[in-house]
Design a protein around this motif. Structure first.
Motif, PDB file in Angstrom:
ATOM      1  N   GLY A  49       7.256   6.677 -89.701  1.00 39.33           N
ATOM      2  CA  GLY A  49       7.931   7.909 -90.090  1.00 39.33           C
ATOM      3  C   GLY A  49       9.364   7.962 -89.609  1.00 39.33           C
ATOM      4  N   ASP A  50       9.585   7.486 -88.396  1.00 39.69           N
ATOM      5  CA  ASP A  50      10.939   7.449 -87.845  1.00 39.69           C
ATOM      6  C   ASP A  50      11.822   6.465 -88.608  1.00 39.69           C
TER       7      ASP A  50
ATOM      8  N   VAL B  31       2.158  11.544 -88.577  1.00 38.14           N
ATOM      9  CA  VAL B  31       0.985  11.531 -87.694  1.00 38.14           C
ATOM     10  C   VAL B  31      -0.034  12.577 -88.143  1.00 38.14           C
ATOM     11  N   LEU B  32       0.437  13.660 -88.751  1.00 39.90           N
ATOM     12  CA  LEU B  32      -0.450  14.746 -89.184  1.00 39.90           C
ATOM     13  C   LEU B  32      -1.631  14.263 -90.024  1.00 39.90           C
TER      14      LEU B  32
ATOM     15  N   THR C 192      -1.748  16.163 -81.770  1.00 38.39           N
ATOM     16  CA  THR C 192      -0.844  15.548 -82.749  1.00 38.39           C
ATOM     17  C   THR C 192       0.572  15.452 -82.200  1.00 38.39           C
ATOM     18  N   PHE C 193       1.040  16.522 -81.590  1.00 35.29           N
ATOM     19  CA  PHE C 193       2.372  16.497 -80.987  1.00 35.29           C
ATOM     20  C   PHE C 193       2.428  15.532 -79.807  1.00 35.29           C
TER      21      PHE C 193
ATOM     22  N   ALA D 269      -1.958   6.354 -85.021  1.00 36.80           N
ATOM     23  CA  ALA D 269      -0.994   7.440 -84.861  1.00 36.80           C
ATOM     24  C   ALA D 269       0.372   6.893 -84.459  1.00 36.80           C
ATOM     25  N   SER D 270       0.393   5.928 -83.544  1.00 37.21           N
ATOM     26  CA  SER D 270       1.662   5.367 -83.089  1.00 37.21           C
ATOM     27  C   SER D 270       2.349   4.583 -84.203  1.00 37.21           C
TER      28      SER D 270
END
Length: 267
Positions: A215-216, A251-252, A137-138, A208-209
């Motif tokens: 999110g950003d 992403v979580l 995830t990170f 995820a991307s």
């Protein structure tokens, strides 16, 4: 600024990996700390804008959302009802000093942070090899950020969201997706724990991307609303917790549901 960012990364990344490897209570303490500081940053921005955050009900709500995976349905509903009653009492007693928008934004911040970070606990509780999954995830988050920076710096010409984030370009966004998909593919080759189809790799990396970038941008909209450049200053060169974990939090749930419904059921 760049030097501070590098130093923070050199210290912070091994620390994060170490905490994830230890797991258990250290895992919970780490993400709870992230949640507490993140909500504090939102409430501090509220205060600077002249609003009055409801600290006690807000933190209680954040904790309920954060620990929902450990609570049964009845306990969670009772706890939420209790927080709601406390908020109503405070709103009545303190009116008009505390207004509806104070309560609404306080609750929104608590739900936003609590629910998303709660998926970190779900990953820890529900999956074998949770360390590897959380590390993935990170990595997906970081690769999206790195790919966006490299591609945007080299080829970025077309602005994506000039109002929210003037420096972000569609070329950078494509680079973030590319590097994220590549990272997912490398992970699928290195880990012996799961059997992946190539389609899984593409879907995970792409989703995820996209969520990391959303999110950003969403965090940027929050900062624009409150009129600040950074949410906080706890991480030298990077700003606050929200500045660094905004992408990761979105992403979580992607990673959690990916492993819950696709990989593990098809294993």
């Amino acid at each position: 600024m760049l030097k501070e960012r590098v130093i923070s990364a050199v210290i912070g990344i091994p620390l994060i990996i170490g905490v994830l490897y230890l797991g258990g209570i250290w895992w919970e303490i780490f993400f709870l700390f992230i949640g507490i500081i993140g909500l504090f940053e939102i409430y501090r921005m509220m205060k600077e804008k002249g609003l009055k955050p409801l600290w006690i009900p807000g933190y209680l709500l954040m904790l309920i959302c954060f620990w929902q995976s450990k609570m049964d349905y009845g306990d969670m509903i009772f706890s939420l009802t209790l927080v709601l009653i406390i908020t109503i009492i405070l709103s009545v007693i303190a009116f008009p000093r505390i207004k509806f928008d104070d309560a609404a934004l306080s609750f929104w911040g608590a739900i936003y942070i609590g629910i998303l970070l709660g998926y970190a606990l779900k990953i820890g509780h529900h999956f074998e090899h949770s360390f590897i999954i959380m590390l993935l995830t990170f990595v997906l988050t970081w690769c999206t950020d790195i790919g966006g920076y490299i591609f945007g710096k080299r080829w970025g010409k077309h602005k994506m969201t000039p109002v929210l984030s003037p420096k972000k370009t569609w070329e950078g966004a494509a680079g973030g997706v590319f590097l994220c998909v590549l990272a997912a593919w490398v992970f699928s080759k290195l880990t012996p724990y799961y059997s992946w189809h190539y389609g899984y790799v593409l879907v995970l990396g792409f989703l995820a991307s996209i969520m990391a970038q959303l999110g950003d941008l969403f965090a940027s909209s929050i900062k624009r609303y409150f009129g600040v450049k950074d949410a906080g200053h706890i991480i030298p060169g990077h700003g606050g917790v929200l500045d660094r974990f905004d992408s990761f939090m979105l992403v979580l749930p992607v990673v959690y549901y990916f492993f819950a419904f696709w990989v593990l059921q098809g294993k």
